[in-house]
Motif scaffolding. Structure first.
Motif, PDB file in Angstrom:
ATOM      1  N   UNK A 107       0.829  -1.203   0.000  1.00 58.91           N
ATOM      2  CA  UNK A 107       0.000   0.000   0.000  1.00 58.91           C
ATOM      3  C   UNK A 107       0.865   1.255   0.000  1.00 58.91           C
ATOM      4  N   UNK A 108       1.928   1.240   0.783  1.00 58.62           N
ATOM      5  CA  UNK A 108       2.824   2.390   0.845  1.00 58.62           C
ATOM      6  C   UNK A 108       3.563   2.579  -0.468  1.00 58.62           C
ATOM      7  N   UNK A 109       3.985   1.484  -1.089  1.00 58.59           N
ATOM      8  CA  UNK A 109       4.637   1.567  -2.402  1.00 58.59           C
ATOM      9  C   UNK A 109       3.718   2.233  -3.420  1.00 58.59           C
ATOM     10  N   UNK A 110       2.445   1.836  -3.405  1.00 58.70           N
ATOM     11  CA  UNK A 110       1.486   2.408  -4.349  1.00 58.70           C
ATOM     12  C   UNK A 110       1.278   3.898  -4.102  1.00 58.70           C
ATOM     13  N   UNK A 111       1.180   4.277  -2.843  1.00 50.70           N
ATOM     14  CA  UNK A 111       0.997   5.689  -2.497  1.00 50.70           C
ATOM     15  C   UNK A 111       2.198   6.521  -2.914  1.00 50.70           C
ATOM     16  N   UNK A 112       3.392   6.046  -2.593  1.00 56.94           N
ATOM     17  CA  UNK A 112       4.604   6.790  -2.930  1.00 56.94           C
ATOM     18  C   UNK A 112       4.795   6.898  -4.447  1.00 56.94           C
ATOM     19  N   UNK A 113       4.509   5.819  -5.166  1.00 56.12           N
ATOM     20  CA  UNK A 113       4.672   5.840  -6.617  1.00 56.12           C
ATOM     21  C   UNK A 113       3.689   6.802  -7.273  1.00 56.12           C
ATOM     22  N   UNK A 114       2.459   6.835  -6.775  1.00 57.87           N
ATOM     23  CA  UNK A 114       1.440   7.714  -7.360  1.00 57.87           C
ATOM     24  C   UNK A 114       1.872   9.168  -7.298  1.00 57.87           C
ATOM     25  N   UNK A 115       2.347   9.603  -6.144  1.00 56.33           N
ATOM     26  CA  UNK A 115       2.705  11.013  -5.997  1.00 56.33           C
ATOM     27  C   UNK A 115       4.074  11.330  -6.586  1.00 56.33           C
ATOM     28  N   UNK A 116       4.894  10.316  -6.773  1.00 57.51           N
ATOM     29  CA  UNK A 116       6.195  10.530  -7.395  1.00 57.51           C
ATOM     30  C   UNK A 116       6.052  10.800  -8.882  1.00 57.51           C
ATOM     31  N   UNK A 117       5.137  10.067  -9.547  1.00 54.54           N
ATOM     32  CA  UNK A 117       5.026  10.169 -10.999  1.00 54.54           C
ATOM     33  C   UNK A 117       3.859  11.036 -11.469  1.00 54.54           C
ATOM     34  N   UNK A 118       3.031  11.494 -10.556  1.00 53.24           N
ATOM     35  CA  UNK A 118       1.912  12.352 -10.936  1.00 53.24           C
ATOM     36  C   UNK A 118       2.422  13.778 -11.157  1.00 53.24           C
ATOM     37  N   UNK A 119       2.307  14.303 -12.398  1.00 51.83           N
ATOM     38  CA  UNK A 119       2.846  15.641 -12.682  1.00 51.83           C
ATOM     39  C   UNK A 119       2.193  16.753 -11.859  1.00 51.83           C
TER      40      UNK A 119
END
Length: 249
Positions: free
Chosen positions: A190-202
């Protein structure tokens, strides 16, 4: 965090949102709100006149002042039931610390870890002047930030590695270890998904992690890291004076 020593034997830090402690203990910020820096005495003060503090909690060793009052095992049973982590059938333990005792070896390690941090801060006061004093107590529902997600991910990774060393070292029975590993693995995903979303969301590019407030899933699960970190100790069989915890879990 950048100053925390990484030498072998250094105490592992768990950086947590202040609300984790405020929910279960007293929020330290309001308690120190009236302890202000006097420029006529010290010459240098933080913005707002606040006094910096570090809230230190020694987890482990199964020693609690309020072992019978904690609902940690209930929290673990509730969330564990959602992901197939069977805490409900486990036997938790507690040991009241009636002597305010601490493990001297752990305290020595903590002191050895903190000394270089305090030395670095004393030698470079610019870091201290960058701190912002906040005397506002938490009111209503807290908002956890992306920084909390980053910190939680580091804690989860550490706990998974620690439990992987086996019961002979951790003194956590195999069935309890399996339950924690299952819950931690789901938390990690869940944390991986959260971090990835905000990392790659422009839309969030260039924003500080301290300013980003993730969605409802993370807001719901963020405080669980406190229950997991503290809760592991309730299943330790190392203390010969332990007593069976009588919580509903």
């Amino acid at each position: 965090q950048s100053l925390w020593p990484t030498f072998p034997g250094a105490t592992q830090p768990i950086f947590a949102n202040r609300n984790y402690a405020a929910t279960n203990y007293d929020d330290v910020d309001p308690l120190t709100a009236h302890y202000v820096c006097d420029p006529s005495v010290t010459g240098q003060c933080l913005e707002g006149g606040g006094v910096p503090y570090m809230w230190i909690a020694q987890t482990g060793f199964q020693r609690y002042h309020g072992g019978l009052m904690a609902d940690v095992t209930d929290i673990l049973a509730k969330y564990g039931g959602y992901v197939g982590a069977d805490f409900a059938s486990l036997t938790p333990y507690y040991a009241l610390d009636r002597l305010a005792a601490s493990n001297p070896d752990a305290l020595d390690r903590a002191a050895s870890t903190l000394q270089p941090i305090l030395r670095a801060l004393a030698d470079n006061t610019t870091r201290l002047h960058g701190l912002k004093f906040n005397s506002t107590p938490y009111e209503g529902k807290p908002k956890y930030t992306l920084r909390d997600a980053m910190n939680n991910k580091a804690v989860v990774t550490y706990l998974v590695a620690a439990l992987s060393k086996g019961s002979a070292i951790t003194h956590i029975p195999e069935d309890a270890t399996a339950a924690f590993q299952r819950l931690l693995q789901i938390m990690s995903l869940q944390l991986d998904a959260t971090l990835a979303y905000y990392k790659y969301n422009p839309l969030y590019r260039g924003k500080s992690p301290d300013e980003i407030v993730p969605g409802v899933v993370f807001q719901t699960l963020a405080p669980l890291i406190f229950a997991v970190t503290i809760g592991i100790d309730f299943y330790s069989i190392a203390d010969p004076n332990r007593q069976v915890y009588n919580g509903s879990a």
